[in-house]
Design a protein around this motif. Structure first.
Motif, PDB file in Angstrom:
ATOM      1  N   TYR A 158      -4.570   8.607  -2.553  1.00  0.00           N
ATOM      2  CA  TYR A 158      -3.928   7.701  -1.599  1.00  0.00           C
ATOM      3  C   TYR A 158      -4.883   7.414  -0.440  1.00  0.00           C
ATOM      4  CZ  TYR A 158      -0.022   9.536  -4.295  1.00  0.00           C
ATOM      5  OH  TYR A 158       0.795   9.916  -5.335  1.00  0.00           O
ATOM      6  N   PRO A 159      -4.754   6.247   0.169  1.00  0.00           N
ATOM      7  CA  PRO A 159      -3.816   5.148  -0.091  1.00  0.00           C
ATOM      8  C   PRO A 159      -4.206   4.365  -1.346  1.00  0.00           C
ATOM      9  CG  PRO A 159      -5.355   4.503   1.610  1.00  0.00           C
ATOM     10  CD  PRO A 159      -5.654   5.948   1.309  1.00  0.00           C
ATOM     11  N   VAL A 160      -3.217   3.724  -1.973  1.00  0.00           N
ATOM     12  CA  VAL A 160      -3.483   2.936  -3.170  1.00  0.00           C
ATOM     13  C   VAL A 160      -2.529   1.737  -3.205  1.00  0.00           C
ATOM     14  CG1 VAL A 160      -1.927   4.348  -4.599  1.00  0.00           C
ATOM     15  CG2 VAL A 160      -3.742   3.000  -5.687  1.00  0.00           C
ATOM     16  N   THR A 161      -3.075   0.581  -3.530  1.00  0.00           N
ATOM     17  CA  THR A 161      -2.248  -0.592  -3.817  1.00  0.00           C
ATOM     18  C   THR A 161      -1.929  -0.576  -5.301  1.00  0.00           C
ATOM     19  OG1 THR A 161      -3.121  -1.923  -2.019  1.00  0.00           O
ATOM     20  CG2 THR A 161      -2.200  -3.118  -3.886  1.00  0.00           C
ATOM     21  N   GLN A 162      -0.655  -0.619  -5.629  1.00  0.00           N
ATOM     22  CA  GLN A 162      -0.225  -0.452  -7.015  1.00  0.00           C
ATOM     23  C   GLN A 162      -0.177  -1.781  -7.769  1.00  0.00           C
ATOM     24  OE1 GLN A 162       3.300   2.025  -5.690  1.00  0.00           O
ATOM     25  NE2 GLN A 162       2.572   3.265  -7.412  1.00  0.00           N
ATOM     26  N   GLY A 163       0.377  -1.745  -8.955  1.00  0.00           N
ATOM     27  CA  GLY A 163       0.589  -2.950  -9.743  1.00  0.00           C
ATOM     28  C   GLY A 163      -0.441  -3.162 -10.832  1.00  0.00           C
ATOM     29  N   HIS A 164       0.006  -3.107 -12.102  1.00  0.00           N
ATOM     30  CA  HIS A 164      -0.906  -3.380 -13.214  1.00  0.00           C
ATOM     31  C   HIS A 164      -0.235  -4.166 -14.341  1.00  0.00           C
ATOM     32  CE1 HIS A 164       1.182   0.291 -14.448  1.00  0.00           C
ATOM     33  NE2 HIS A 164       0.831   0.029 -15.691  1.00  0.00           N
ATOM     34  N   GLU A 165       1.107  -4.272 -14.316  1.00  0.00           N
ATOM     35  CA  GLU A 165       1.826  -5.133 -15.258  1.00  0.00           C
ATOM     36  C   GLU A 165       2.151  -6.403 -14.490  1.00  0.00           C
ATOM     37  OE1 GLU A 165       5.290  -3.113 -16.675  1.00  0.00           O
ATOM     38  OE2 GLU A 165       4.198  -1.320 -17.280  1.00  0.00           O
ATOM     39  N   VAL A 166       1.622  -7.550 -14.919  1.00  0.00           N
ATOM     40  CA  VAL A 166       1.627  -8.680 -13.989  1.00  0.00           C
ATOM     41  C   VAL A 166       1.654 -10.027 -14.703  1.00  0.00           C
ATOM     42  CG1 VAL A 166      -0.893  -8.675 -13.883  1.00  0.00           C
ATOM     43  CG2 VAL A 166       0.414  -9.663 -11.991  1.00  0.00           C
ATOM     44  N   SER A 167       2.273 -10.990 -14.029  1.00  0.00           N
ATOM     45  CA  SER A 167       2.098 -12.394 -14.390  1.00  0.00           C
ATOM     46  C   SER A 167       1.804 -13.170 -13.115  1.00  0.00           C
ATOM     47  CB  SER A 167       3.357 -12.957 -15.059  1.00  0.00           C
ATOM     48  OG  SER A 167       4.442 -13.007 -14.141  1.00  0.00           O
ATOM     49  N   GLY A 168       1.111 -14.271 -13.254  1.00  0.00           N
ATOM     50  CA  GLY A 168       0.762 -15.081 -12.096  1.00  0.00           C
ATOM     51  C   GLY A 168       0.334 -16.465 -12.511  1.00  0.00           C
ATOM     52  N   VAL A 169      -0.102 -17.230 -11.530  1.00  0.00           N
ATOM     53  CA  VAL A 169      -0.551 -18.609 -11.744  1.00  0.00           C
ATOM     54  C   VAL A 169      -1.913 -18.765 -11.081  1.00  0.00           C
ATOM     55  CG1 VAL A 169      -0.055 -21.039 -11.277  1.00  0.00           C
ATOM     56  CG2 VAL A 169       1.820 -19.457 -11.809  1.00  0.00           C
ATOM     57  N   VAL A 207       0.852  -1.189   0.000  1.00  0.00           N
ATOM     58  CA  VAL A 207       0.000   0.000   0.000  1.00  0.00           C
ATOM     59  C   VAL A 207       0.888   1.240   0.000  1.00  0.00           C
ATOM     60  CG1 VAL A 207      -1.837   1.281   1.144  1.00  0.00           C
ATOM     61  CG2 VAL A 207      -1.771  -1.223   1.328  1.00  0.00           C
ATOM     62  N   MET A 208       0.688   2.110  -0.982  1.00  0.00           N
ATOM     63  CA  MET A 208       1.352   3.410  -0.938  1.00  0.00           C
ATOM     64  C   MET A 208       0.414   4.351  -0.187  1.00  0.00           C
ATOM     65  SD  MET A 208       3.188   5.679  -3.895  1.00  0.00           S
ATOM     66  CE  MET A 208       4.596   4.574  -3.862  1.00  0.00           C
ATOM     67  N   THR A 209       0.773   4.693   1.019  1.00  0.00           N
ATOM     68  CA  THR A 209      -0.108   5.474   1.883  1.00  0.00           C
ATOM     69  C   THR A 209      -0.079   6.956   1.547  1.00  0.00           C
ATOM     70  OG1 THR A 209       1.666   5.614   3.524  1.00  0.00           O
ATOM     71  CG2 THR A 209       0.050   3.822   3.779  1.00  0.00           C
ATOM     72  N   PRO A 211       2.637   9.885  -1.106  1.00  0.00           N
ATOM     73  CA  PRO A 211       3.801   9.897  -1.992  1.00  0.00           C
ATOM     74  C   PRO A 211       5.090   9.572  -1.242  1.00  0.00           C
ATOM     75  CG  PRO A 211       2.373  11.734  -2.510  1.00  0.00           C
ATOM     76  CD  PRO A 211       1.803  11.105  -1.277  1.00  0.00           C
ATOM     77  N   GLY A 212       5.843   8.625  -1.786  1.00  0.00           N
ATOM     78  CA  GLY A 212       7.128   8.271  -1.202  1.00  0.00           C
ATOM     79  C   GLY A 212       7.074   7.367   0.013  1.00  0.00           C
ATOM     80  N   LYS A 213       5.884   6.842   0.352  1.00  0.00           N
ATOM     81  CA  LYS A 213       5.776   5.993   1.540  1.00  0.00           C
ATOM     82  C   LYS A 213       4.990   4.724   1.216  1.00  0.00           C
ATOM     83  CE  LYS A 213       4.549   5.952   6.438  1.00  0.00           C
ATOM     84  NZ  LYS A 213       3.976   6.731   7.568  1.00  0.00           N
ATOM     85  N   ILE A 214       5.644   3.570   1.422  1.00  0.00           N
ATOM     86  CA  ILE A 214       5.023   2.278   1.148  1.00  0.00           C
ATOM     87  C   ILE A 214       4.972   1.457   2.437  1.00  0.00           C
ATOM     88  CG2 ILE A 214       5.332   0.048  -0.025  1.00  0.00           C
ATOM     89  CD1 ILE A 214       6.478   1.585  -2.399  1.00  0.00           C
ATOM     90  N   GLU A 215       3.812   0.850   2.682  1.00  0.00           N
ATOM     91  CA  GLU A 215       3.646  -0.058   3.809  1.00  0.00           C
ATOM     92  C   GLU A 215       3.189  -1.418   3.282  1.00  0.00           C
ATOM     93  OE1 GLU A 215       0.851   1.593   6.532  1.00  0.00           O
ATOM     94  OE2 GLU A 215       2.129   3.325   7.053  1.00  0.00           O
ATOM     95  N   PHE A 216       3.392  -2.463   4.078  1.00  0.00           N
ATOM     96  CA  PHE A 216       2.898  -3.796   3.755  1.00  0.00           C
ATOM     97  C   PHE A 216       1.929  -4.225   4.840  1.00  0.00           C
ATOM     98  CE2 PHE A 216       6.687  -3.426   1.268  1.00  0.00           C
ATOM     99  CZ  PHE A 216       6.375  -4.084   0.082  1.00  0.00           C
ATOM    100  N   ARG A 217       0.738  -4.623   4.415  1.00  0.00           N
ATOM    101  CA  ARG A 217      -0.310  -4.995   5.360  1.00  0.00           C
ATOM    102  C   ARG A 217      -0.622  -6.479   5.245  1.00  0.00           C
ATOM    103  NH1 ARG A 217      -4.462   0.066   4.058  1.00  0.00           N
ATOM    104  NH2 ARG A 217      -3.088   1.719   4.824  1.00  0.00           N
ATOM    105  N   GLU A 218      -0.927  -7.081   6.382  1.00  0.00           N
ATOM    106  CA  GLU A 218      -1.410  -8.462   6.412  1.00  0.00           C
ATOM    107  C   GLU A 218      -2.929  -8.429   6.287  1.00  0.00           C
ATOM    108  OE1 GLU A 218      -0.221 -11.499   6.618  1.00  0.00           O
ATOM    109  OE2 GLU A 218       1.895 -11.321   7.193  1.00  0.00           O
TER     110      GLU A 218
END
Length: 341
Positions: free
Chosen positions: A53-64, A5-7, A9-16
């Motif tokens: 913000y806050p925003v979870t990023q990511g749009h170029e992706v591969s997965g299973v 999560v980018m809370t 500009p310039g700050k990223i957190e990881f949430r469970e």
């Protein structure tokens, strides 16, 4: 699971957070690789005009695929996939007429809605595109930017046998050059102000490269293409200088496609555009057929993605990836986040 999560500009957190369920018509994807693009960097710097913000990023992706929701057909657990990140209404005129990339209420995962930067991601099955088993997950995460390039090339119509000039040797510019060649274009010239980027364009198949800081664009353009000049010019840099070059030197009656996003209001010579009856066209994202063509071009060996991979970072080092890109602007092409590392 962990979610980025980018809370601010310039700050990223990881949430469970709990692993999401695959609802009816959805699949649960184990996210493997995420590509970082220029728009993500704009969000990081607080300069993206359409992201809050806050925003979870990511749009170029591969997965299973991990699980299939009720009613999903044509997909299977364990299958490699990528995801189209557009969220559309399905009801407006563009959506009803097959142009959902232009949806009147378009949202994009990672910007206006939740992105894929988490260990698992539940998504509508219709947004999933299968990847060939032999395709690497790194390549799979680069299908999205290649689809941008494929769509842009197609905006000029059939490019078979046509001479192409690409302004800007960033990842999209190099992918446009490769896609054009892969779709049958004739000669392709790429310009930039970085010799490092131009060397990469040459490695990826450009017929000629020109550093416009070191050489006059007009002279190089005329020398390479001759008096008939290029059939199509793609502006993948997006500034007054490159668009000015395109308008000034384009053959009368030819086509210019704006691929890049201008950072500010343009100041260009519309009088010359008009006097030379130039077709100025634009390109916006992609559709399913562009993903399919992108995969086909890679499978056939007509587009090489791995030369564009600059560096990979573990998931928890998202911030370090952004700092690396900021510190190596000229030499960096594509950075990937390895979500499972």
């Amino acid at each position: 699971m962990l979610q980025q999560v980018m809370t601010e500009p310039g700050k990223i957190e990881f949430r469970e957070i709990p692993v999401p369920e695959a609802g009816p018509g959805q699949v649960l994807v184990r996210i493997m690789e995420i590509g970082v693009c220029g728009s993500d960097i704009h969000v990081y710097h607080g300069k993206h005009p359409f992201t809050s913000y806050p925003v979870t990023q990511g749009h170029e992706v591969s997965g299973v695929i991990e699980k299939l929701g009720k009613g999903v057909e044509g997909l299977k657990v364990g299958q490699k996939v990528t995801i189209q990140p557009q969220v559309v209404c399905g009801e407006c005129w563009p959506c009803r007429n097959g142009k959902y990339n232009l949806c009147e209420s378009l949202k994009v995962m990672g910007f206006q809605t939740t992105g894929v930067a988490s260990e698992y991601f539940a998504v509508d099955a219709e947004k999933v595109t299968p990847l060939p088993e032999e395709m690497s997950l790194e390549e799979g995460a680069m299908i999205e930017p290649l689809a941008v390039a494929v769509h842009a090339v197609r905006r000029a119509g059939d490019v078979r046998g046509r001479d192409i000039c690409v302004l800007g040797a960033g990842p999209i510019g190099i992918l446009v050059a490769q896609a054009a060649k892969g779709m049958g274009a004739g000669r392709v010239m790429v310009t930039d102000v970085s010799n490092l980027r131009l060397e990469k364009a040459k490695e990826c198949g450009a017929d000629a490269v020109v550093n416009t800081r070191e050489r006059d664009f007009g002279e190089a353009f005329a020398e390479f293409f001759g008096p008939d000049k290029a059939d199509v010019i793609y502006d993948c840099a997006g500034n007054d200088v490159t668009m000015g070059q395109a308008i000034k030197y384009a053959r009368k009656g030819s086509t210019i496609i704006l691929v890049a996003v201008f950072a500010k209001r343009a100041n260009i010579d519309l009088a010359v555009l008009n006097d030379h009856e130039l077709d100025l066209n634009t390109s916006m994202m992609y559709r399913s057929e562009d993903y399919e063509k992108a995969i086909e071009l890679v499978q056939e060996g007509k587009v090489r993605l791995m030369p564009l991979l600059s560096k990979r970072f573990p998931f928890k080092e998202y911030m370090e990836a952004y700092k690396y890109i900021d510190g190596n602007r000229e030499s960096t092409m594509k950075v990937l986040i390895d979500v499972q590392r």
